[in-house]
Structures are given as C-alpha cells and as structure tokens.
Write a protein that holds these residues in place. Structure first.
Motif, mmCIF file in Angstrom:
data_model
loop_
_atom_site.group_PDB
_atom_site.id
_atom_site.type_symbol
_atom_site.label_atom_id
_atom_site.label_comp_id
_atom_site.label_asym_id
_atom_site.label_seq_id
_atom_site.Cartn_x
_atom_site.Cartn_y
_atom_site.Cartn_z
ATOM 1 N N VAL A 382 0.850 -1.186 0.000
ATOM 2 C CA VAL A 382 0.000 0.000 0.000
ATOM 3 C C VAL A 382 0.890 1.242 0.000
ATOM 4 N N ASP A 383 0.652 2.093 -0.973
ATOM 5 C CA ASP A 383 1.512 3.261 -1.199
ATOM 6 C C ASP A 383 0.840 4.492 -0.592
ATOM 7 N N ALA A 384 1.147 4.769 0.673
ATOM 8 C CA ALA A 384 0.514 5.893 1.360
ATOM 9 C C ALA A 384 1.497 6.483 2.357
ATOM 10 N N ALA A 385 1.190 7.677 2.831
ATOM 11 C CA ALA A 385 2.068 8.334 3.790
ATOM 12 C C ALA A 385 2.185 7.521 5.077
ATOM 13 N N ALA A 386 1.078 6.939 5.512
ATOM 14 C CA ALA A 386 1.111 6.140 6.736
ATOM 15 C C ALA A 386 0.282 4.879 6.539
ATOM 16 N N VAL A 387 0.846 3.753 6.942
ATOM 17 C CA VAL A 387 0.155 2.471 6.833
ATOM 18 C C VAL A 387 0.133 1.837 8.220
ATOM 19 N N PHE A 388 -1.065 1.518 8.690
ATOM 20 C CA PHE A 388 -1.247 1.026 10.056
ATOM 21 C C PHE A 388 -1.612 -0.454 10.069
ATOM 22 N N GLN A 412 2.079 13.972 -0.799
ATOM 23 C CA GLN A 412 2.906 13.754 -1.977
ATOM 24 C C GLN A 412 4.163 13.015 -1.566
ATOM 25 N N LYS A 413 4.922 12.570 -2.552
ATOM 26 C CA LYS A 413 6.086 11.743 -2.239
ATOM 27 C C LYS A 413 7.369 12.551 -2.183
ATOM 28 N N ARG A 417 6.562 13.381 3.526
ATOM 29 C CA ARG A 417 5.379 12.540 3.373
ATOM 30 C C ARG A 417 4.815 12.279 4.754
#
Lengths: 442, 442
Positions: A382-388, A412-413, A417
């Motif tokens: 999963v390409d996101a700023a935060a992954v829980f 944004q990357k 981020r």
C-alpha cells in the motif's frame, strides 16, 4: 461586511504596517512582500535558537496580553460571516475565545521547547582525500502558506516557520481577515520587541484569488508554498504553481478488515477511525471487509456504526442491511468529512490493495489482521504516507508521531510525506572544508 | 537523417516492443507508457536487493555482449548528426565506443555494489502508547527523466532508477535516438531474462517536444520528473509541470578570494575550478577578489588563467590587465561552460555574499580564506547546494561525495539538494504497528 481590504479603499499589505491603494498592482504587492521576506529570512538564517525561542515566548505573551483586541477583531469576522450565511461549522472553526487564544499561545511555547532543526548535521565525515564534508539542515527561506477559515493556523504557521528559520507569507481566508490582520500585527510587534525583523511574518491580501496565483508563481522569490485546504484549492495550486509546492491534507483513508482479523478489535478501530473527529483528514472514509468474515462482520459493524449515527454507503452485500444506502461509483473516491462511510466486501487482500491504489489519496490506510504475512504484504504494497497494522488511522498526526506541532500532512512523495514538523520545513546544504583541495582531471 | 521516429512512419514507443502509428495521440502514448510503468513499479517495490542486483549485472553483461550492435546504432546517430552539422563537442558527447560502453557497464556494477536504499529505517521508535513507529524509505514509483545528447545517461538513469525500485520513463534527445533505442532494448531484454518486468525501463518518443509536455503533466501517473539539461529545458519543465520536478544542473559557481586568503592556494583553486572540465555544472564561472588582495592577486590570477587559455570578462580593475575583456551586466549571470570567466573586485565579504545571492544559481560556491570568522560567515550566509572553504567547486559530484553514482545535481531546496544518489530517488512511508490502538477523543 466591513474591513480595510475592499476594492477602492487602501489595504494593509503587511499587517497594517504599510498602506497602499488597491490601484497598485496586486502582483507587485505580493512580490514586494516576498522581497521583504527574503531580507528577513537572510537575517533569520543567522538567528540562534535562543533568539528564536525568545521571540516565540514573546509572541505567546503578546497574544495573551492582547486577547481582548484579538477577540474584538474576531467578532467582526463572525458578524460578517453570520450576515453572509456561513454554516455553523465554519463559524465555529472561525471563532476565537480566550481559551482558544491560550491554546495557540501554548502551541508557540511548545514549539519553543522543540529542538532547532537548523544546523542539524544529517550526514558527514571525512573523504579519502581529507575533505571534511557535512550535510546540514538549513531553512527553506521564504515559505508561503495558503489556508482556509481557521485563524489559529495563522499563529501555528508563523511559529513553525520562525523556529525553522523561515520567513512566512500567510495567505488566509477573507472570512478571517480581521482576526488574521490583528493576530499578525501582534506577532510582528512581538518580533520587533526582540529585535527580529517584523517581516518574518507577513499577511498577504486575501480578497482576490489572484494573490494566491501571484504567490505560487513567484519563482525565485518564494522557496516553497504549502496549500492547506480542500482538494479544489490544492489542485488549483498544483496546476498553476511554478514555485515548489507540497500537497497536503486530502485523506480518503481506508480500514481493511482482513480474513484473520480480531473482529472486536476491527469494530473498535473502524468506529474510532470514522467517528473520533469526522472533519479531519486522517478520518476513515471507507471500509473494506474480507469476504471470509463478511457474514459475521457486515451486520455487526453496520449496527455499531449506525448507533454512532454513521450513514453507510455500501456495496450489494452491505446494502442488504437495514438503513444502508446503495453506494454509487463516486462514493469510493469521496472524502466525506462527515458521519458517512463507504463500505465494500472484497474477495482478497490483493483486491483491497488494488481498491486502495485506485481510490485512496495516499494519506493513511489501515489493516486489521492477526496474520503476519498479510500485515507485511499490506504495509509493503500500500503506497501511502502512513500504513497502520491494528491501529486507527486517527494517529496520523505530528504530535502523535512525536514530531511536535505540524504544519500539515503531506500526501505527496517529494520532500516530505505524512505529518510535516520542523525538520520538514528545512532544506539542506553541503558544507565542505579543505586545505587547498583541487580535483584531479579525469 | 533516417530513423523509425519520423512523422508518418510507425514509431517505437517502448524500445521497439510495440509499434504504433503516429496518428495515435502522443499524449495517449505517454500516458500508456506511464501506466505500464506503474504496473512494473508495483512489482519492483517488492523486489529484493538480490533480484535488483542480479538485473544490474545482467544489464552490464548484455551491454558488453551486444556492444557491436550498440555501436552500429550509434554510428547512425553520428552520421545523422554530422549531416545536420552538429558541433564537434556534441558529436563527441554523443559517440559510443567499446571503452565508453565498458564504462557504463562498470557504472551499473558499481550501482549493484551500493546499499539498497529501499527499506532503510530513517526514524523509528515506540510511542508512549505502545505504537511501534518506523519511517522507511520506499521507491518514488514512476520517475521520468528528460535529458540531452549523451546516451550514457540512458543507462545510468535506468540503473539508478532500478536499484532504488523505480520504473523509469526516459525521454532522451532525438539526436541520440538510434543509440537510445538500442540501449533500452538491451536493458529490457536483460530485465526479462531475470524475470523483472521490461517496463521498468521505457523510452518515450523523442521527436516531438510535446512528449515532454505530456510527461510533466501526467499528474497521478508519474511521481517525479528530473530534467537534466540547460536552463531553457529546466525552465520550460518548471513552468509547465504539474508533476513534482527537481531542477538540476545549472551552475553559475563562484570562487571568492578573501582578504585573508593564501594566494597560492587561491590561484590553484581558481584554475582547477575553471579549467578542470569546462562543460560541467560544477565549474567556476565567476571570480570575486577582495579589494585588499586585488593589487597582488588580480595581475597574478589573470596571467595564470590566460596561460590556460581562459578569457576573462572583468570589471574595471580586471579590465586594466592586458587581454581582459570588459564585462557587461549579462556576464555576471552567465554560465559560460567554456574557457571564459567573469571576474570582479569586491569591497567586502558581505559584498561577495550579496553578489552571489544576486547572480548565483545555488549550485556550488567557494571561499578561499584563512580567516575562521570569514569562513563561518560565508558558509552560513551563502545559500547554495554546496559551499566550500579552501576547496574547488569541482568536488560537487555524487561519486566524490561518497554517494556512488548520481542522477543529477539538484539546485532546488525541496527534497534533494546537491548530488542526487540512490537515497534521493526514494520517498518515505510511515509504518505503524499496534495491537488494536484507537485514539482518544480530544
């Protein structure tokens, strides 16, 4: 609506210090403010942490002392807002009380207590040829902020910019014009009282959208612009900007309940992520449930959400539950920012990942599972700023992450981020000391 | 000029794999390539260092093995270039020999030897509430490169992108079309032979400027574009881009000879910074001399530079020397990239700093001095990617800085500043593990 900023009247371009007629070109005004900011930034880059912290404490004290003046200005904005029929929610966000002013004053003191990012050595060492190399954090220089209603952002942004050595160009909402003008005047007086340049903090004209355009195209004059607001503002900024920008704060966040989830935990996380505060970007907007647990979890979570007054926009399976609305294609991409959630049953973790890749905004995504392999796959893909894993998306927040105050949450990357604290408001510089080193020809 | 890329003919959009007619919309082609790149990037994000290094070694071996084919393609470009009357310098940069191919192959092997930036933990710890927090490096995703003549950049960029887990969209110069097409075909075959997606490396159509426009406006499809070329290209990209970009490689670098400089050292550094390689961005283009040493140093450095065939564009004081041209206002801002240098006497370090702030490009700046206070002031106040004390600007280079190969030298403040190695081609992600953590209401 009253105010000094009306067409045809003279308007304050920098917290009331200098008055000029609106027949002046708005572009020239914004550029002139940016040039003054550069001069201030050139002085600020040399200010020690001691001086900057003294300024922050002085700013906090001044806000407390001049609270009545600030509240009076705020009343004008509130009255104008009511007259213009602004919704209750916006009026509430706009309102400044003694308690809220105390809150922002304490925020400045918290920032004073944080480490100074400027000068921090990121990397360093001695090269084989004896050159001494250090990569150090330096201020960005001139940072622009474009934001909506809440006047507390004015103070937060000014404080974070100052501590990180940046001069701030603040472009707030016209709705908060009187509040922002008074707040910035208070902050500028405080800066001057500790012999820092008042132009470290400037308010830009707020009545014409064009001032945003001039700010984001002032290439060379402005080093970074951070738009903080809805998708419309952020898209407009990104489309037009020639100055580097950071997209912030659009959050279409998902909670994915895996086949191997603890369903008590899943229910608690879904409820928290959706209902803790609906108007913030880290709130969940969409629920994905693995088909293997759907039979048990779909009715259960539906009931729990409905007890908290949440409206569910569901796929076929969810829509079989009482009171669930049938989702349309737009729902999957919608950031409700309200007591609404889209909900869907997925056939596999892969389908969940693909759904998030299609509809997510790269903000915060959560999986609830006790399966190590599933958790690892989800965090990797999963390409996101935060992954829980097994935690609520509501934790995406600078203070929660231990970074102190934040200026926004980057989706944004490039550069930053996730939550942006003081370090994220800095750039870096390579400083190299030698003793007459020259480089051999290749 | 021959070639498969002419209007009206079929053109290769991805290293000759798929042929389509130019009546297809160029925008659709670029977007389709970006979508294929995304699919490849989604696979690459999961590739271990072992797999990526194996691919890099395979790519190096394939380049060596198919060198005759590459040289043959390069001959076509050289012939077309000669016919089109390209200057010798450009033809030289365009030329590929066995030795140069060996050089780029070794470059890939060097990259294979470097640490994998992906997965590196930047920050991390356990929060007071028990949440386990890590900020890890992740690939950018889909990275576009726009560059001019030299075909070796094609291989360098592909290798660095691959190692950092990114799919590369390469938009080279039409002058190098045959060379680039063959190089990319070789690289793609090598990727497939180790079961990585060929679409990790794609060449975009190169004959129409519009393909650059489509690339830099493919927001959401492309995560980052790095223009590598002259000021014209970079300005055009910055003006039009909606995709995040990084400005690279424009270097109007200064050497400032302070009042307390060792003049032998100063002369050696000026000569090295100017003449080591004139066509590179870290070469000095301007010399500033403190008035207190001007009487001795101006004649001396003039003679030394002239002995190396450097033309000096000087202020009044320099222009009194034989053979020195009188500088005009344009000279101070000119990146000559040739055996030319502008030269000026300044009244103080402050004046030097101000001159650099006005005319510098934020690349590399040097002071020669034995005065600690002057050195500290210069390094603190000069706002550039690299600031040198008693060393040549020629050291601004990824390999010299110990970063391994570089993809370019960033002259902007956002994200990366100075040489960009593998780390600078990554973004980050916060990965948070809990055990059912929910956030209390405020």
């Amino acid at each position: 609506m009253g105010g000094a900023c009306h067409p045809g009247l003279t308007i304050p371009i920098a917290a009331g210090r200098k008055l000029c007629s609106v027949t002046d070109d708005l572009r020239d005004q914004v550029h002139a403010a940016a040039r003054r900011a550069r001069v201030a930034a050139d002085e600020l880059v040399l200010a020690t942490r001691e001086r900057k912290d003294a300024a922050l404490h002085e700013m906090a004290a001044a806000l407390r002392q001049r609270a009545p003046e600030i509240i009076e200005a705020n009343q004008k904005d509130l009255e104008a807002g009511k007259a213009a029929g602004l919704p209750e929610g916006i009026l509430d966000r706009l309102a400044l009380t003694e308690a809220r002013i105390e809150g922002v004053a304490q925020g400045l003191e918290t920032v004073a207590g944080q480490a100074d990012p400027v000068g921090e050595v990121i990397r360093g060492g001695i090269l084989p040829n004896g050159l001494e190399l250090k990569q150090v954090r330096v201020p960005m220089g001139v940072v622009g902020m474009v934001y909506e209603a809440r006047p507390n952002v004015t103070v937060d942004a000014a404080g974070l910019a100052l501590k990180s050595g940046n001069a701030a160009l603040l472009r707030g909402s016209s709705t908060a014009e009187h509040s922002n003008t008074t707040l910035v005047a208070v902050l500028r007086d405080a800066l001057e009282s500790v012999n820092l340049p008042a132009d470290c903090v400037q308010l830009l004209p707020c009545h014409d959208r064009a001032s945003v355009t001039h700010l984001i195209t002032a290439r060379g004059l402005v080093d970074l612009v951070i738009p903080r607001g809805g998708a419309g503002l952020i898209n407009a900024v990104v489309e037009q900007a020639t100055v580097p920008t950071i997209e912030t704060g659009v959050g279409n966040c998902h909670v994915y309940v895996d086949a191997h989830a603890d369903l008590d935990m899943a229910e608690a996380i879904v409820l928290n992520a959706k209902t803790r505060r609906t108007s913030v970007c880290n709130a969940a907007e969409s629920l994905l449930v693995h088909k293997d647990v759907a039979k048990e979890f779909v009715p259960r979570v539906t009931k729990a959400l409905q007890q908290e007054s949440v409206t569910i926009h569901g796929d076929e399976q969810f829509a079989q539950q009482d009171g669930v609305l049938k989702a349309n294609d737009d729902d999957w991409g919608t950031e409700y920012l309200s007591l609404d959630i889209s909900a869907k049953v997925v056939g596999s973790l892969d389908e969940a990942v693909k759904h998030i890749a299609t509809y997510g905004s790269g903000h915060s995504e959560a999986i609830v599972t006790n399966d190590v392999a599933a958790a690892r796959k989800f965090t990797a893909r999963v390409d996101a700023a935060a992954v829980f894993v097994n935690a609520s998306t509501a934790f995406t927040d600078g203070a929660e992450f231990g970074m102190g105050a934040e200026i926004g949450i980057s989706t944004q990357k490039l550069h930053a981020r996730g939550p942006m604290g003081l370090s994220e408001l800095t750039s870096s510089k390579w400083v190299v000391w030698g003793e007459g080193h020259t480089r051999p020809k290749a």
